[in-house]
Design a protein around this motif. Structure first.
Motif, PDB file in Angstrom:
ATOM      1  N   SER A 209      -5.038   3.065   4.107  1.00  0.00           N
ATOM      2  CA  SER A 209      -4.481   1.434   4.378  1.00  0.00           C
ATOM      3  C   SER A 209      -4.829   0.663   2.527  1.00  0.00           C
ATOM      4  O   SER A 209      -3.994   0.044   2.743  1.00  0.00           O
ATOM      5  N   GLN A 210      -5.044   1.897   1.620  1.00  0.00           N
ATOM      6  CA  GLN A 210      -5.624   1.172   0.506  1.00  0.00           C
ATOM      7  C   GLN A 210      -4.436   2.446  -0.222  1.00  0.00           C
ATOM      8  O   GLN A 210      -5.090   2.235  -1.580  1.00  0.00           O
ATOM      9  N   GLY A 211      -3.527   2.503   0.210  1.00  0.00           N
ATOM     10  CA  GLY A 211      -2.603   3.789  -0.665  1.00  0.00           C
ATOM     11  C   GLY A 211      -3.855   4.501  -1.102  1.00  0.00           C
ATOM     12  O   GLY A 211      -3.075   5.315  -1.606  1.00  0.00           O
ATOM     13  N   GLN A 212      -5.184   5.701  -0.904  1.00  0.00           N
ATOM     14  CA  GLN A 212      -5.235   6.395  -1.149  1.00  0.00           C
ATOM     15  C   GLN A 212      -5.340   7.495  -0.102  1.00  0.00           C
ATOM     16  O   GLN A 212      -4.797   7.327   1.008  1.00  0.00           O
ATOM     17  N   ASP A 213      -5.292   8.505  -0.223  1.00  0.00           N
ATOM     18  CA  ASP A 213      -5.554   9.670   0.312  1.00  0.00           C
ATOM     19  C   ASP A 213      -6.007   9.915   1.827  1.00  0.00           C
ATOM     20  O   ASP A 213      -7.756  10.074   1.166  1.00  0.00           O
TER      21      ASP A 213
ATOM     22  N   THR B 168      -2.975  11.981   4.603  1.00  0.00           N
ATOM     23  CA  THR B 168      -1.883  11.170   5.314  1.00  0.00           C
ATOM     24  C   THR B 168      -2.495   9.863   4.303  1.00  0.00           C
ATOM     25  O   THR B 168      -3.296   9.741   3.637  1.00  0.00           O
ATOM     26  N   THR B 169      -1.948   8.786   3.880  1.00  0.00           N
ATOM     27  CA  THR B 169      -2.068   7.862   3.083  1.00  0.00           C
ATOM     28  C   THR B 169      -3.285   6.645   3.876  1.00  0.00           C
ATOM     29  O   THR B 169      -2.895   6.522   4.973  1.00  0.00           O
TER      30      THR B 169
END
Length: 116
Positions: free
Chosen positions: A61-65, A58-59
Motif C-alpha cells: 500500500s505504500q509502494g514497497q515490495d 507485489t507492491t
C-alpha cells in the motif's frame, strides 16, 4: 470398508479420504477431523493454482515490495492441515502403535458381534 466421502470434496480431498478410511477405522469425531483435513487439502490446491504464475513479490500500500499474500495464506493452511493430521494421532503404517490400534479395533468389533 471405507466410509463414503463427504459431498463437495475435490480430487485431492477424495483421494485423502479414500486412502485414510481404507487403512483406518475412524470414530465419528475422527471422521469430522478427516473431513476438515480433506477440505484443507482441496483449498491448498486451489490457492496454489491461484499463485501459479503470479508474482511472488507485489507492491504494498505504500509502494514497497511485499510478499504475495497468497504465499502466507498457503503457509497458514498447510500449518492448519498439519495440526489436524497430528490431532488424529494415527500411527505410522507398520508400527507397533498401528498393531495395537488394529488389535483394539478387532476387540471392539468382536464385542459388538461385527467379527467372528
Amino acid at each position: 470398508m471405507a466410509a463414503t466421502a463427504p459431498r463437495g470434496l475435490e480430487a485431492k480431498g477424495k483421494r485423502l479420504w479414500k486412502d485414510t478410511t481404507s487403512n483406518y477405522e475412524l470414530r465419528a469425531d475422527e471422521l469430522d477431523t478427516l473431513e476438515d483435513i480433506c477440505r484443507e487439502a482441496d483449498l491448498i490446491v486451489r490457492l496454489e493454482a491461484e499463485l501459479d504464475g503470479a508474482e511472488l513479490i507485489t507492491t504494498g500500500s505504500q509502494g514497497q515490495d511485499v510478499a504475495n499474500p497468497m504465499v502466507s495464506e498457503i503457509r497458514q493452511h498447510r500449518a492448519t492441515k498439519k495440526a489436524l493430521w497430528a490431532s488424529l494421532k494415527l500411527p505410522d503404517e507398520g508400527t507397533a502403535g498401528n498393531q495395537q490400534r488394529a488389535a483394539a479395533q478387532t476387540r471392539w468389533a468382536q464385542t459388538r458381534g461385527k467379527v467372528s
